[in-house]
Motif scaffolding. Structure first.
Motif, PDB file in Angstrom:
ATOM      1  N   LYS A 116     -20.757  20.390 -31.300  1.00  0.00           N
ATOM      2  CA  LYS A 116     -21.537  20.308 -32.925  1.00  0.00           C
ATOM      3  C   LYS A 116     -21.082  19.368 -33.762  1.00  0.00           C
ATOM      4  O   LYS A 116     -21.236  19.209 -34.614  1.00  0.00           O
ATOM      5  CB  LYS A 116     -22.512  21.448 -32.544  1.00  0.00           C
ATOM      6  CG  LYS A 116     -23.320  22.099 -31.686  1.00  0.00           C
ATOM      7  CD  LYS A 116     -23.635  23.525 -32.427  1.00  0.00           C
ATOM      8  CE  LYS A 116     -24.612  24.802 -31.818  1.00  0.00           C
ATOM      9  NZ  LYS A 116     -25.785  25.456 -31.613  1.00  0.00           N
ATOM     10  N   LEU A 117     -19.192  20.325 -33.831  1.00  0.00           N
ATOM     11  CA  LEU A 117     -18.494  20.102 -35.050  1.00  0.00           C
ATOM     12  C   LEU A 117     -18.181  18.328 -35.269  1.00  0.00           C
ATOM     13  O   LEU A 117     -17.955  17.676 -35.712  1.00  0.00           O
ATOM     14  CB  LEU A 117     -17.248  20.676 -34.789  1.00  0.00           C
ATOM     15  CG  LEU A 117     -17.433  21.943 -35.530  1.00  0.00           C
ATOM     16  CD1 LEU A 117     -15.966  22.446 -35.103  1.00  0.00           C
ATOM     17  CD2 LEU A 117     -18.001  22.302 -36.470  1.00  0.00           C
ATOM     18  N   ASP A 122     -15.685  28.939 -36.064  1.00  0.00           N
ATOM     19  CA  ASP A 122     -15.767  27.614 -35.942  1.00  0.00           C
ATOM     20  C   ASP A 122     -14.223  27.218 -37.364  1.00  0.00           C
ATOM     21  O   ASP A 122     -13.713  25.946 -37.017  1.00  0.00           O
ATOM     22  CB  ASP A 122     -17.108  26.986 -36.758  1.00  0.00           C
ATOM     23  CG  ASP A 122     -18.336  26.923 -36.119  1.00  0.00           C
ATOM     24  OD1 ASP A 122     -17.905  27.239 -34.909  1.00  0.00           O
ATOM     25  OD2 ASP A 122     -19.379  26.765 -36.919  1.00  0.00           O
ATOM     26  N   ARG A 123     -14.412  27.567 -38.231  1.00  0.00           N
ATOM     27  CA  ARG A 123     -12.985  27.641 -38.932  1.00  0.00           C
ATOM     28  C   ARG A 123     -11.522  27.517 -38.011  1.00  0.00           C
ATOM     29  O   ARG A 123     -10.911  27.167 -37.942  1.00  0.00           O
ATOM     30  CB  ARG A 123     -13.029  28.057 -40.091  1.00  0.00           C
ATOM     31  CG  ARG A 123     -13.894  27.794 -41.330  1.00  0.00           C
ATOM     32  CD  ARG A 123     -13.727  28.404 -42.970  1.00  0.00           C
ATOM     33  NE  ARG A 123     -13.911  29.812 -42.435  1.00  0.00           N
ATOM     34  CZ  ARG A 123     -15.206  30.507 -42.593  1.00  0.00           C
ATOM     35  NH1 ARG A 123     -16.932  29.623 -43.055  1.00  0.00           N
ATOM     36  NH2 ARG A 123     -15.204  31.693 -43.047  1.00  0.00           N
ATOM     37  N   MET A 154     -21.359  26.215 -40.973  1.00  0.00           N
ATOM     38  CA  MET A 154     -19.923  26.676 -40.108  1.00  0.00           C
ATOM     39  C   MET A 154     -19.875  27.982 -40.642  1.00  0.00           C
ATOM     40  O   MET A 154     -19.563  28.333 -41.909  1.00  0.00           O
ATOM     41  CB  MET A 154     -19.366  25.848 -40.836  1.00  0.00           C
ATOM     42  CG  MET A 154     -18.192  25.799 -40.271  1.00  0.00           C
ATOM     43  SD  MET A 154     -16.452  24.185 -40.121  1.00  0.00           S
ATOM     44  CE  MET A 154     -16.202  24.701 -42.293  1.00  0.00           C
ATOM     45  N   ARG A 165     -19.711  24.906 -29.401  1.00  0.00           N
ATOM     46  CA  ARG A 165     -19.534  24.527 -30.490  1.00  0.00           C
ATOM     47  C   ARG A 165     -18.645  22.940 -31.272  1.00  0.00           C
ATOM     48  O   ARG A 165     -18.540  22.671 -32.562  1.00  0.00           O
ATOM     49  CB  ARG A 165     -18.450  25.787 -31.167  1.00  0.00           C
ATOM     50  CG  ARG A 165     -19.499  26.769 -31.472  1.00  0.00           C
ATOM     51  CD  ARG A 165     -18.564  28.716 -32.049  1.00  0.00           C
ATOM     52  NE  ARG A 165     -18.746  29.304 -32.237  1.00  0.00           N
ATOM     53  CZ  ARG A 165     -19.840  30.107 -32.944  1.00  0.00           C
ATOM     54  NH1 ARG A 165     -18.720  28.816 -34.358  1.00  0.00           N
ATOM     55  NH2 ARG A 165     -20.405  31.094 -32.969  1.00  0.00           N
TER      56      ARG A 165
END
Length: 174
Positions: A40-41, A5-6, A1, A37
């Motif tokens: 994936k998260l 992503d954050r 990550m 993304r």
């Protein structure tokens, strides 16, 4: 990550209805990249689910309480946890240190429904020695979103230490 992503997670925590195009614009990526993304998260279990946050008072759930549960022996904990997952009033169930074995956060319609939950469901369970209940009078703050800013600082400082260590290793090799 990574940092992007954050940023995506921050946006989704505050508005899970934000369009992927809007998120893409805010983080500087294409919409397909943001879509990938987010998937994936989700698949990685970082995003567990999307929910609507309700105003308890406006829907008639007037009681919030924290219940400390005293369990006789650790052998009863797994059954207790399994049963707590079934109770709709129990929002959180944590095994803790201290006098009690477990701390519950519950939401109930009224005092009678809280009493029934305590006496008929929780205190009557095998292995439960007793409970201690704390009623919430008012709430100054209740958040469900996580502070990712502190996590960024922590990860960045780890990366800096690793980077400096790698720089030192490269200098000693040369």
């Amino acid at each position: 990550m990574d940092e992007i992503d954050r940023k995506i997670l921050k946006i989704l925590q505050h508005d899970c209805y934000a369009s992927q195009a809007e998120i893409a614009s805010r983080v500087g990526l294409s919409t397909p990249s943001v879509n990938e993304r987010i998937r994936k998260l989700e698949k990685g279990g970082i995003i567990r689910k999307y929910v609507a946050i309700l105003d308890c008072g406006k829907i008639g759930i007037d009681i919030t309480a924290f219940i400390e549960v005293f369990i006789e022996h650790p052998k009863h904990e797994s059954l207790f946890a399994k049963e707590m997952k079934k109770l709709k009033e129990v929002q959180e169930c944590h095994f803790v240190t201290g006098e009690g074995s477990c701390l519950l956060k519950v939401k109930a319609q009224n005092r009678l429904s809280l009493k029934n939950l305590l006496l008929d469901k929780i205190n009557s369970m095998t292995g439960v020695r007793g409970t201690r209940t704390i009623l919430v009078l008012s709430t100054a703050k209740e958040e469900i979103s996580l502070n990712l800013d502190d996590r960024e600082v922590e990860l960045e400082s780890r990366g800096n230490r690793t980077g400096k260590k790698n720089e030192r290793e490269n200098k000693t090799r040369n």
